[in-house]
Design a protein around this motif. Structure first.
Motif, PDB file in Angstrom:
ATOM      1  N   SER A 198      76.020  41.043  85.866  1.00  0.00           N
ATOM      2  CA  SER A 198      75.728  42.364  85.321  1.00  0.00           C
ATOM      3  C   SER A 198      74.549  42.258  84.354  1.00  0.00           C
ATOM      4  O   SER A 198      73.843  41.242  84.337  1.00  0.00           O
ATOM      5  CB  SER A 198      76.975  42.934  84.642  1.00  0.00           C
ATOM      6  OG  SER A 198      76.793  44.283  84.293  1.00  0.00           O
ATOM      7  N   ILE A 199      74.329  43.294  83.572  1.00  0.00           N
ATOM      8  CA  ILE A 199      73.156  43.377  82.705  1.00  0.00           C
ATOM      9  C   ILE A 199      73.605  43.618  81.272  1.00  0.00           C
ATOM     10  O   ILE A 199      74.489  44.444  81.014  1.00  0.00           O
ATOM     11  CB  ILE A 199      72.224  44.525  83.142  1.00  0.00           C
ATOM     12  CG1 ILE A 199      71.828  44.377  84.618  1.00  0.00           C
ATOM     13  CG2 ILE A 199      70.975  44.574  82.271  1.00  0.00           C
ATOM     14  CD1 ILE A 199      71.087  45.581  85.168  1.00  0.00           C
ATOM     15  N   VAL A 200      72.973  42.930  80.343  1.00  0.00           N
ATOM     16  CA  VAL A 200      73.243  43.170  78.927  1.00  0.00           C
ATOM     17  C   VAL A 200      72.933  44.635  78.600  1.00  0.00           C
ATOM     18  O   VAL A 200      71.878  45.159  78.942  1.00  0.00           O
ATOM     19  CB  VAL A 200      72.386  42.234  78.048  1.00  0.00           C
ATOM     20  CG1 VAL A 200      72.488  42.643  76.576  1.00  0.00           C
ATOM     21  CG2 VAL A 200      72.818  40.787  78.227  1.00  0.00           C
ATOM     22  N   GLY A 201      73.872  45.289  77.944  1.00  0.00           N
ATOM     23  CA  GLY A 201      73.654  46.655  77.488  1.00  0.00           C
ATOM     24  C   GLY A 201      74.132  47.737  78.422  1.00  0.00           C
ATOM     25  O   GLY A 201      73.896  48.927  78.148  1.00  0.00           O
ATOM     26  N   ALA A 208      73.381  39.366  81.838  1.00  0.00           N
ATOM     27  CA  ALA A 208      72.122  38.705  81.469  1.00  0.00           C
ATOM     28  C   ALA A 208      71.080  39.764  81.132  1.00  0.00           C
ATOM     29  O   ALA A 208      71.169  40.911  81.585  1.00  0.00           O
ATOM     30  CB  ALA A 208      71.622  37.830  82.614  1.00  0.00           C
ATOM     31  N   THR A 209      70.103  39.377  80.327  1.00  0.00           N
ATOM     32  CA  THR A 209      68.973  40.269  80.086  1.00  0.00           C
ATOM     33  C   THR A 209      68.069  40.281  81.322  1.00  0.00           C
ATOM     34  O   THR A 209      68.300  39.559  82.291  1.00  0.00           O
ATOM     35  CB  THR A 209      68.192  39.825  78.838  1.00  0.00           C
ATOM     36  OG1 THR A 209      67.815  38.442  78.969  1.00  0.00           O
ATOM     37  CG2 THR A 209      69.033  39.987  77.576  1.00  0.00           C
ATOM     38  N   GLN A 210      67.030  41.106  81.275  1.00  0.00           N
ATOM     39  CA  GLN A 210      66.153  41.270  82.433  1.00  0.00           C
ATOM     40  C   GLN A 210      65.408  39.975  82.754  1.00  0.00           C
ATOM     41  O   GLN A 210      65.028  39.224  81.851  1.00  0.00           O
ATOM     42  CB  GLN A 210      65.141  42.384  82.171  1.00  0.00           C
ATOM     43  CG  GLN A 210      65.780  43.731  81.874  1.00  0.00           C
ATOM     44  CD  GLN A 210      66.482  44.330  83.075  1.00  0.00           C
ATOM     45  OE1 GLN A 210      66.301  43.891  84.199  1.00  0.00           O
ATOM     46  NE2 GLN A 210      67.288  45.350  82.836  1.00  0.00           N
ATOM     47  N   PHE A 211      65.187  39.724  84.031  1.00  0.00           N
ATOM     48  CA  PHE A 211      64.420  38.549  84.447  1.00  0.00           C
ATOM     49  C   PHE A 211      62.932  38.770  84.140  1.00  0.00           C
ATOM     50  O   PHE A 211      62.458  39.901  84.046  1.00  0.00           O
ATOM     51  CB  PHE A 211      64.597  38.288  85.944  1.00  0.00           C
ATOM     52  CG  PHE A 211      66.025  38.151  86.384  1.00  0.00           C
ATOM     53  CD1 PHE A 211      66.993  37.636  85.532  1.00  0.00           C
ATOM     54  CD2 PHE A 211      66.413  38.555  87.652  1.00  0.00           C
ATOM     55  CE1 PHE A 211      68.318  37.519  85.926  1.00  0.00           C
ATOM     56  CE2 PHE A 211      67.728  38.445  88.058  1.00  0.00           C
ATOM     57  CZ  PHE A 211      68.687  37.931  87.201  1.00  0.00           C
ATOM     58  N   GLY A 263      66.247  56.110  73.778  1.00  0.00           N
ATOM     59  CA  GLY A 263      66.844  55.791  72.486  1.00  0.00           C
ATOM     60  C   GLY A 263      67.679  54.530  72.538  1.00  0.00           C
ATOM     61  O   GLY A 263      67.675  53.730  71.597  1.00  0.00           O
ATOM     62  N   GLY A 264      68.404  54.336  73.657  1.00  0.00           N
ATOM     63  CA  GLY A 264      69.203  53.127  73.804  1.00  0.00           C
ATOM     64  C   GLY A 264      68.340  51.877  73.847  1.00  0.00           C
ATOM     65  O   GLY A 264      68.676  50.856  73.224  1.00  0.00           O
ATOM     66  N   PHE A 265      67.235  51.938  74.574  1.00  0.00           N
ATOM     67  CA  PHE A 265      66.327  50.790  74.624  1.00  0.00           C
ATOM     68  C   PHE A 265      65.637  50.583  73.276  1.00  0.00           C
ATOM     69  O   PHE A 265      65.477  49.453  72.817  1.00  0.00           O
ATOM     70  CB  PHE A 265      65.279  50.987  75.720  1.00  0.00           C
ATOM     71  CG  PHE A 265      65.807  50.786  77.114  1.00  0.00           C
ATOM     72  CD1 PHE A 265      66.314  49.559  77.508  1.00  0.00           C
ATOM     73  CD2 PHE A 265      65.790  51.827  78.030  1.00  0.00           C
ATOM     74  CE1 PHE A 265      66.802  49.361  78.789  1.00  0.00           C
ATOM     75  CE2 PHE A 265      66.280  51.639  79.321  1.00  0.00           C
ATOM     76  CZ  PHE A 265      66.784  50.405  79.702  1.00  0.00           C
ATOM     77  N   HIS A 286      69.930  46.753  74.869  1.00  0.00           N
ATOM     78  CA  HIS A 286      69.808  45.842  76.024  1.00  0.00           C
ATOM     79  C   HIS A 286      69.492  44.417  75.600  1.00  0.00           C
ATOM     80  O   HIS A 286      69.209  43.563  76.455  1.00  0.00           O
ATOM     81  CB  HIS A 286      68.704  46.343  76.949  1.00  0.00           C
ATOM     82  CG  HIS A 286      67.349  46.415  76.302  1.00  0.00           C
ATOM     83  ND1 HIS A 286      67.107  47.109  75.136  1.00  0.00           N
ATOM     84  CD2 HIS A 286      66.163  45.844  76.632  1.00  0.00           C
ATOM     85  CE1 HIS A 286      65.846  46.977  74.789  1.00  0.00           C
ATOM     86  NE2 HIS A 286      65.245  46.213  75.668  1.00  0.00           N
ATOM     87  N   LEU A 287      69.542  44.143  74.298  1.00  0.00           N
ATOM     88  CA  LEU A 287      69.175  42.823  73.768  1.00  0.00           C
ATOM     89  C   LEU A 287      70.417  42.071  73.302  1.00  0.00           C
ATOM     90  O   LEU A 287      71.423  42.664  72.946  1.00  0.00           O
ATOM     91  CB  LEU A 287      68.201  42.980  72.598  1.00  0.00           C
ATOM     92  CG  LEU A 287      66.953  43.821  72.851  1.00  0.00           C
ATOM     93  CD1 LEU A 287      66.135  43.973  71.567  1.00  0.00           C
ATOM     94  CD2 LEU A 287      66.100  43.205  73.955  1.00  0.00           C
ATOM     95  N   THR A 288      70.295  40.744  73.272  1.00  0.00           N
ATOM     96  CA  THR A 288      71.384  39.901  72.765  1.00  0.00           C
ATOM     97  C   THR A 288      70.790  38.713  72.013  1.00  0.00           C
ATOM     98  O   THR A 288      70.894  37.561  72.448  1.00  0.00           O
ATOM     99  CB  THR A 288      72.318  39.446  73.911  1.00  0.00           C
ATOM    100  OG1 THR A 288      73.372  38.652  73.370  1.00  0.00           O
ATOM    101  CG2 THR A 288      71.574  38.694  74.998  1.00  0.00           C
TER     102      THR A 288
END
Length: 251
Positions: A93-96, A127-130, A218-220, A225-227
């Motif tokens: 899946s994707i972080v956030g 994971a975050t974006q590749f 606003g979410g971005f 989406h960061l960790t």
């Protein structure tokens, strides 16, 4: 030797996961819409899916379609896995996905719920974006003389090969539920990543940050989406660009 099915096994991530598992001596089946002998459209399910899952110990679910259909695909896969008594379902899946109100993220979060409620042993890695995602974005917006980027947005791109290594490791272990997120080594502003892309490709463009609007933006902007506390990745964006582009010609 374990028999493992990798969905989306011809894609950017799935191909690397399959390679790593085969290198460890496991039997790997690759499922995608066009990969024989397991050419299956997960959104439709059917007898081909049951044949692909039969005798499988673990499924690594990498298949995704940003255009839609992920929930239907996951439901068909889970139903087939239950029928085949699959021991372990691993999902990337994707972080956030639970913090950024973007349609694709909502879908990924919904699939996480299907996996958790499947009755199967399960593992979910976010994971975050590749690295290739911001590179594709910059390739598009750099076609104009001025690169327009969302203002006050940061990113934490991660090396896809490192995510593949982690997924392969998880696939060979026991079901672990939701495991710690995996992010790239650096949280960077989009304009700093864009300038790195321009240097690598030899292009000269004016980079301008433009405020946008909406809940997803606003979410971005808030970093959903960061960790940064789970920056497990080692490969940097510049290293990725160096492998992909080397030295670029000025455009």
């Amino acid at each position: 030797m374990t028999t493992i099915l990798v969905t989306g096994g011809t894609g950017t991530l799935g191909r690397l996961v399959a390679e790593r598992l085969r290198a460890d001596g496991h039997e790997v089946r690759v499922l995608s819409r066009h990969a024989q002998p397991y050419a299956v459209d997960l959104r439709k399910g059917g007898a081909g899916l049951d044949a692909a899952v039969a005798g499988v110990d673990t499924i690594v679910h990498c298949a995704t379609a940003p255009g839609g259909g992920d929930e239907e695909a996951a439901a068909h896969l889970i139903a087939a896995a239950r029928r085949a008594d699959v021991r372990h379902l691993v999902y990337i899946s994707i972080v956030g996905v639970d913090r950024v109100p973007l349609g694709y993220y909502r879908t990924k979060f919904a699939v996480e719920g299907l996996v958790e409620e499947s009755g199967l042993g399960w593992t979910v890695l976010r994971a975050t974006q590749f690295h290739d995602l911001p590179a594709r974005l910059f390739g598009i917006v750099s076609k104009a003389p001025v690169m327009l980027l969302p203002a006050r947005v940061k990113d934490q791109p991660v090396e896809v090969a490192e995510v593949a290594d982690r997924l392969a490791e998880l696939a060979l272990g026991a079901p672990a539920g939701r495991v710690p997120d995996m992010g790239g080594p650096e949280v960077r502003t989009l304009d700093s990543l864009a300038r790195a892309y321009l240097r690598a490709t030899g292009r000269r463009r004016l980079v301008v940050s433009v405020p946008l609007w909406g809940k997803a933006y606003g979410g971005f902007r808030s970093g959903g989406h960061l960790t940064p506390g789970l920056a497990a990745g080692k490969g940097t964006f510049e290293e990725y660009l160096g492998r992909r582009f080397g030295g670029g010609q000025k455009v």
